[in-house]
Design a protein around this motif. Sequence first.
Motif, PDB file in Angstrom:
ATOM      1  N   VAL A  97       0.847  -1.193   0.000  1.00 16.39           N
ATOM      2  CA  VAL A  97       0.000   0.000   0.000  1.00 16.39           C
ATOM      3  C   VAL A  97       0.882   1.243   0.000  1.00 16.39           C
ATOM      4  N   ASP A  98       0.632   2.146  -0.946  1.00 22.23           N
ATOM      5  CA  ASP A  98       1.383   3.399  -1.014  1.00 22.23           C
ATOM      6  C   ASP A  98       0.822   4.362   0.029  1.00 22.23           C
ATOM      7  N   PRO A  99       1.592   4.710   1.055  1.00 21.58           N
ATOM      8  CA  PRO A  99       1.060   5.564   2.123  1.00 21.58           C
ATOM      9  C   PRO A  99       0.764   6.991   1.684  1.00 21.58           C
ATOM     10  N   THR A 100       1.233   7.379   0.506  1.00 18.98           N
ATOM     11  CA  THR A 100       0.982   8.748   0.037  1.00 18.98           C
ATOM     12  C   THR A 100      -0.307   8.867  -0.766  1.00 18.98           C
ATOM     13  N   GLU A 101      -0.903   7.747  -1.140  1.00 16.31           N
ATOM     14  CA  GLU A 101      -2.144   7.775  -1.925  1.00 16.31           C
ATOM     15  C   GLU A 101      -3.338   7.773  -0.981  1.00 16.31           C
ATOM     16  N   GLU A 102      -3.737   8.942  -0.555  1.00 20.12           N
ATOM     17  CA  GLU A 102      -4.816   9.082   0.418  1.00 20.12           C
ATOM     18  C   GLU A 102      -6.140   8.563  -0.157  1.00 20.12           C
ATOM     19  N   PRO A 103      -6.870   7.741   0.589  1.00 19.39           N
ATOM     20  CA  PRO A 103      -8.220   7.372   0.148  1.00 19.39           C
ATOM     21  C   PRO A 103      -9.118   8.605   0.108  1.00 19.39           C
ATOM     22  N   ARG A 104     -10.131   8.539  -0.716  1.00 19.68           N
ATOM     23  CA  ARG A 104     -11.120   9.617  -0.742  1.00 19.68           C
ATOM     24  C   ARG A 104     -11.906   9.667   0.558  1.00 19.68           C
ATOM     25  N   ALA A 105     -12.140   8.492   1.154  1.00 21.86           N
ATOM     26  CA  ALA A 105     -12.861   8.434   2.427  1.00 21.86           C
ATOM     27  C   ALA A 105     -12.600   7.093   3.093  1.00 21.86           C
ATOM     28  N   ARG A 106     -12.799   7.061   4.426  1.00 20.38           N
ATOM     29  CA  ARG A 106     -12.676   5.826   5.202  1.00 20.38           C
ATOM     30  C   ARG A 106     -13.834   5.754   6.177  1.00 20.38           C
ATOM     31  N   GLU A 107     -14.377   4.548   6.329  1.00 21.95           N
ATOM     32  CA  GLU A 107     -15.503   4.354   7.243  1.00 21.95           C
ATOM     33  C   GLU A 107     -16.576   5.426   6.988  1.00 21.95           C
ATOM     34  N   ARG A 108     -16.875   5.640   5.713  1.00 22.83           N
ATOM     35  CA  ARG A 108     -17.785   6.710   5.315  1.00 22.83           C
ATOM     36  C   ARG A 108     -19.210   6.162   5.175  1.00 22.83           C
ATOM     37  N   THR A 109     -20.150   6.844   5.814  1.00 20.74           N
ATOM     38  CA  THR A 109     -21.559   6.505   5.637  1.00 20.74           C
ATOM     39  C   THR A 109     -22.071   7.164   4.368  1.00 20.74           C
ATOM     40  N   VAL A 110     -22.667   6.361   3.490  1.00 16.08           N
ATOM     41  CA  VAL A 110     -23.208   6.852   2.228  1.00 16.08           C
ATOM     42  C   VAL A 110     -24.665   6.404   2.134  1.00 16.08           C
ATOM     43  N   SER A 111     -25.433   7.090   1.324  1.00 18.73           N
ATOM     44  CA  SER A 111     -26.857   6.757   1.240  1.00 18.73           C
ATOM     45  C   SER A 111     -27.386   7.023  -0.155  1.00 18.73           C
ATOM     46  N   THR A 112     -28.506   6.368  -0.467  1.00 20.50           N
ATOM     47  CA  THR A 112     -29.194   6.575  -1.732  1.00 20.50           C
ATOM     48  C   THR A 112     -30.652   6.205  -1.551  1.00 20.50           C
ATOM     49  N   MET A 113     -31.437   6.385  -2.586  1.00 21.74           N
ATOM     50  CA  MET A 113     -32.864   6.072  -2.546  1.00 21.74           C
ATOM     51  C   MET A 113     -33.236   5.220  -3.748  1.00 21.74           C
ATOM     52  N   THR A 114     -34.182   4.319  -3.536  1.00 28.51           N
ATOM     53  CA  THR A 114     -34.796   3.582  -4.630  1.00 28.51           C
ATOM     54  C   THR A 114     -36.307   3.819  -4.551  1.00 28.51           C
ATOM     55  N   GLU A 115     -37.036   3.151  -5.378  1.00 22.88           N
ATOM     56  CA  GLU A 115     -38.486   3.329  -5.372  1.00 22.88           C
ATOM     57  C   GLU A 115     -39.105   2.943  -4.033  1.00 22.88           C
ATOM     58  N   ARG A 116     -38.517   1.976  -3.360  1.00 18.52           N
ATOM     59  CA  ARG A 116     -39.079   1.446  -2.120  1.00 18.52           C
ATOM     60  C   ARG A 116     -38.319   1.818  -0.853  1.00 18.52           C
ATOM     61  N   MET A 117     -37.049   2.239  -0.989  1.00 16.96           N
ATOM     62  CA  MET A 117     -36.189   2.328   0.188  1.00 16.96           C
ATOM     63  C   MET A 117     -35.350   3.589   0.214  1.00 16.96           C
ATOM     64  N   THR A 118     -34.971   3.977   1.419  1.00 19.90           N
ATOM     65  CA  THR A 118     -33.801   4.826   1.623  1.00 19.90           C
ATOM     66  C   THR A 118     -32.725   3.915   2.203  1.00 19.90           C
ATOM     67  N   LEU A 119     -31.613   3.830   1.508  1.00 20.78           N
ATOM     68  CA  LEU A 119     -30.548   2.896   1.863  1.00 20.78           C
ATOM     69  C   LEU A 119     -29.340   3.661   2.377  1.00 20.78           C
ATOM     70  N   SER A 120     -28.766   3.180   3.450  1.00 23.51           N
ATOM     71  CA  SER A 120     -27.532   3.775   3.942  1.00 23.51           C
ATOM     72  C   SER A 120     -26.629   2.675   4.484  1.00 23.51           C
ATOM     73  N   GLY A 121     -25.350   2.936   4.459  1.00 24.30           N
ATOM     74  CA  GLY A 121     -24.390   1.979   4.981  1.00 24.30           C
ATOM     75  C   GLY A 121     -23.016   2.617   5.038  1.00 24.30           C
ATOM     76  N   ARG A 122     -22.102   1.937   5.711  1.00 21.49           N
ATOM     77  CA  ARG A 122     -20.758   2.472   5.904  1.00 21.49           C
ATOM     78  C   ARG A 122     -19.763   1.675   5.078  1.00 21.49           C
ATOM     79  N   VAL A 123     -19.014   2.378   4.248  1.00 13.98           N
ATOM     80  CA  VAL A 123     -18.030   1.762   3.363  1.00 13.98           C
ATOM     81  C   VAL A 123     -16.665   1.780   4.041  1.00 13.98           C
ATOM     82  N   ASP A 124     -15.948   0.647   3.992  1.00 15.52           N
ATOM     83  CA  ASP A 124     -14.637   0.573   4.629  1.00 15.52           C
ATOM     84  C   ASP A 124     -13.683   1.625   4.072  1.00 15.52           C
ATOM     85  N   ARG A 125     -13.620   1.697   2.748  1.00 18.44           N
ATOM     86  CA  ARG A 125     -12.691   2.652   2.129  1.00 18.44           C
ATOM     87  C   ARG A 125     -13.213   3.009   0.747  1.00 18.44           C
ATOM     88  N   ILE A 126     -13.009   4.264   0.372  1.00 19.86           N
ATOM     89  CA  ILE A 126     -13.356   4.721  -0.974  1.00 19.86           C
ATOM     90  C   ILE A 126     -12.092   5.321  -1.573  1.00 19.86           C
TER      91      ILE A 126
END
Length: 285
Positions: free
Chosen positions: A119-148
């Motif tokens: 792993v290159d320590p200088t290549e910063e991830p865009r996000a870590r342990e980031r909660t993201v969300s979206t919507m579908t016809e039936r749901m609002t979905l959210s969850g936490r991504v390990d790394r982006i």
Amino acid sequence: MRNPTDGGQAVLPGMPRRLLRASPKSLADFSDCPRRYRFANVDRPSPPRGPRFAHHTVGTALHQVLSSWWDLPVERRTPGAARQLLIGAWSPAGFRDDEQSDRWRSRAAGWLTDYLADVDPTEEPRARERTVSTMTERMTLSGRVDRIDERGDELVVVDYKTGRSPSTDDEARGSQALALYVLAVRRTLRRACTRVELHHVPTGTVAAFEHTERSLANHVRRAEDVAIDIQAAGEAVAAGEDPDAAFPAVPGRQCGWCDFRSSCPAGQAAGPAREPWSFLPEDDS
């Protein structure tokens, strides 16, 4: 017990249906066992959970280290620093005894050393342990991504795996959670995202898949089918049906390690409880 589809409030005729609040984990719970879903997401207070399993302890510690490692100054992002972080993140919960816990901490430290060597320590991830969300016809979905990760003009969803076996490209392709995270990352961060990766920390292998709009739509359709069933179960309870009938148990081997085993007679009857350390490989010397 509350109704998961309407927050316990009656739905008036002609009013739009409220969206189900869900996560990839809750959808998977319902698919595996509706009663487990009810215990975790509907009943309040939620029934007490069982003992922590050692393999979960290992996974939690590794996830914590692989997130907090990036908080260090660049010059300190070394495998040795990760091993030091592991000491603070480690817990003996679920292990047979201190000797077994210490052995597995040493093994996990070795995994971190090998994984971070690439792993290159200088290549910063865009996000870590980031909660993201979206919507579908039936749901609002959210969850936490390990790394982006940020790779050129696109974002990449990275999920750490710490189980016995390396992940495969087929697993990356078939993961509903990762597909839903792609959509949630797009909506939350307003960037292109198609690629998902499973990083198996013990072996350093990476399984990947590039989603298309069609593959994402297929995952959403299957997720919404589950949402329809969840809403139907909640409406049945609101109409007076026995919650145990609306959210039936699905007994099987998995009942031996279910968090809610102590509250589920059907699960207890399915077989004996597993020891908290029993999912560690037998050859753990």
